[in-house]
Scaffold this motif. Structure first.
Motif, PDB file in Angstrom:
ATOM      1  N   VAL A  63       0.823  -1.212   0.000  1.00 59.36           N
ATOM      2  CA  VAL A  63       0.000   0.000   0.000  1.00 59.36           C
ATOM      3  C   VAL A  63       0.861   1.269   0.000  1.00 59.36           C
ATOM      4  CG1 VAL A  63      -1.734   1.301   1.317  1.00 59.36           C
ATOM      5  CG2 VAL A  63      -1.968  -1.176   1.048  1.00 59.36           C
ATOM      6  N   THR A  64       1.988   1.249   0.689  1.00 64.01           N
ATOM      7  CA  THR A  64       2.804   2.473   0.757  1.00 64.01           C
ATOM      8  C   THR A  64       3.672   2.675  -0.475  1.00 64.01           C
ATOM      9  OG1 THR A  64       4.563   1.346   1.975  1.00 64.01           O
ATOM     10  CG2 THR A  64       2.890   2.526   3.274  1.00 64.01           C
ATOM     11  N   ARG A  75      -4.147   6.566   7.610  1.00 63.47           N
ATOM     12  CA  ARG A  75      -3.761   5.713   8.745  1.00 63.47           C
ATOM     13  C   ARG A  75      -3.049   4.486   8.190  1.00 63.47           C
ATOM     14  NH1 ARG A  75      -8.574   6.033   9.491  1.00 63.47           N
ATOM     15  NH2 ARG A  75     -10.315   4.817   9.279  1.00 63.47           N
ATOM     16  N   PRO A  76      -2.371   3.739   9.034  1.00 60.53           N
ATOM     17  CA  PRO A  76      -1.706   2.528   8.543  1.00 60.53           C
ATOM     18  C   PRO A  76      -2.708   1.564   7.910  1.00 60.53           C
ATOM     19  CG  PRO A  76      -0.941   3.070  10.743  1.00 60.53           C
ATOM     20  CD  PRO A  76      -2.102   3.981  10.457  1.00 60.53           C
ATOM     21  N   VAL A  93      -7.561  -6.802  -1.690  1.00 59.34           N
ATOM     22  CA  VAL A  93      -7.947  -7.011  -0.295  1.00 59.34           C
ATOM     23  C   VAL A  93      -7.123  -6.043   0.527  1.00 59.34           C
ATOM     24  CG1 VAL A  93      -8.129  -8.630   1.624  1.00 59.34           C
ATOM     25  CG2 VAL A  93      -8.349  -9.474  -0.713  1.00 59.34           C
ATOM     26  N   GLY A  94      -7.804  -5.258   1.355  1.00 63.93           N
ATOM     27  CA  GLY A  94      -7.114  -4.294   2.190  1.00 63.93           C
ATOM     28  C   GLY A  94      -7.575  -4.396   3.626  1.00 63.93           C
ATOM     29  N   TYR A  95      -6.709  -3.975   4.548  1.00 59.72           N
ATOM     30  CA  TYR A  95      -7.098  -4.020   5.947  1.00 59.72           C
ATOM     31  C   TYR A  95      -6.382  -2.970   6.779  1.00 59.72           C
ATOM     32  CZ  TYR A  95      -2.950  -7.115   6.479  1.00 59.72           C
ATOM     33  OH  TYR A  95      -1.686  -7.667   6.462  1.00 59.72           O
ATOM     34  N   THR A  96      -7.086  -2.583   7.848  1.00 59.93           N
ATOM     35  CA  THR A  96      -6.528  -1.758   8.917  1.00 59.93           C
ATOM     36  C   THR A  96      -6.720  -2.579  10.193  1.00 59.93           C
ATOM     37  OG1 THR A  96      -8.610  -0.679   9.478  1.00 59.93           O
ATOM     38  CG2 THR A  96      -7.277   0.363   7.740  1.00 59.93           C
ATOM     39  N   PHE A 142     -16.874   3.414   7.435  1.00 63.76           N
ATOM     40  CA  PHE A 142     -17.064   2.203   8.236  1.00 63.76           C
ATOM     41  C   PHE A 142     -16.309   2.323   9.551  1.00 63.76           C
ATOM     42  CE2 PHE A 142     -17.684  -0.256   4.086  1.00 63.76           C
ATOM     43  CZ  PHE A 142     -19.066  -0.189   4.196  1.00 63.76           C
ATOM     44  N   SER A 143     -15.080   2.800   9.483  1.00 62.77           N
ATOM     45  CA  SER A 143     -14.268   2.927  10.696  1.00 62.77           C
ATOM     46  C   SER A 143     -14.911   3.900  11.671  1.00 62.77           C
ATOM     47  CB  SER A 143     -12.856   3.387  10.349  1.00 62.77           C
ATOM     48  OG  SER A 143     -12.192   2.395   9.613  1.00 62.77           O
TER      49      SER A 143
END
Length: 150
Positions: A63-64, A75-76, A93-96, A142-143
């Motif tokens: 991602v970075t 955010r990370p 697919v992504g996630y925090t 969502f967050s």
């Protein structure tokens, strides 16, 4: 592998190696608030934390500074882009720490997306970017909803 199975696998990484099966309905309560059904997940440790930390570092780099750059958030975040070699699927697919989401593009009948090698490369670039847009647009909402309901 279905998008739900793939998303759940990444949820295990996002949670530091703790696995819980996908749960669509957490609880059902009657009008008096009595619990009629409780499917609250009970995560179990499945992966070694050192291995998970290394995988998360690699996924953050996607991602970075990798193919997932357009999915960066304030955010990370971590994630993975992908296509199948048979020209049938494009996904992200992504996630925090709070949320995992996957986006898949393809044909329901499993037919090729089409366009030959050059077309698929072009569709991969635009398709992966298209996959990342819903993630980037919806994740902050969502967050926020998760934080306010907790």
């Amino acid at each position: 592998m279905t998008p739900l199975e793939l998303t759940n696998a990444y949820a295990t990484l996002a949670s530091g190696g703790w696995y819980a099966p996908p749960t669509l309905i957490l609880q059902v309560r009657d009008s008096q608030g009595r619990r009629l059904l409780d499917n609250t997940p009970r995560p179990q440790p499945e992966l070694q934390s050192k291995a998970v930390a290394q995988l998360n570092q690699m996924m953050q780099a996607v991602v970075t500074s990798g193919t997932g750059r357009s999915a960066q958030l304030n955010r990370p975040a971590a994630g993975k882009t992908g296509t199948t070699s048979a020209e049938r699927d494009i996904w992200f697919v992504g996630y925090t720490l709070e949320l995992v989401a996957s986006v898949w593009l393809g044909n329901d009948d499993n037919s090729k997306i089409g366009g030959g090698a050059t077309g698929v490369k072009s569709q991969h670039r635009s398709g992966v970017n298209l996959c990342k847009k819903p993630w980037k647009i919806s994740l902050p909402s969502f967050s926020k909803a998760i934080r306010t309901s907790a």
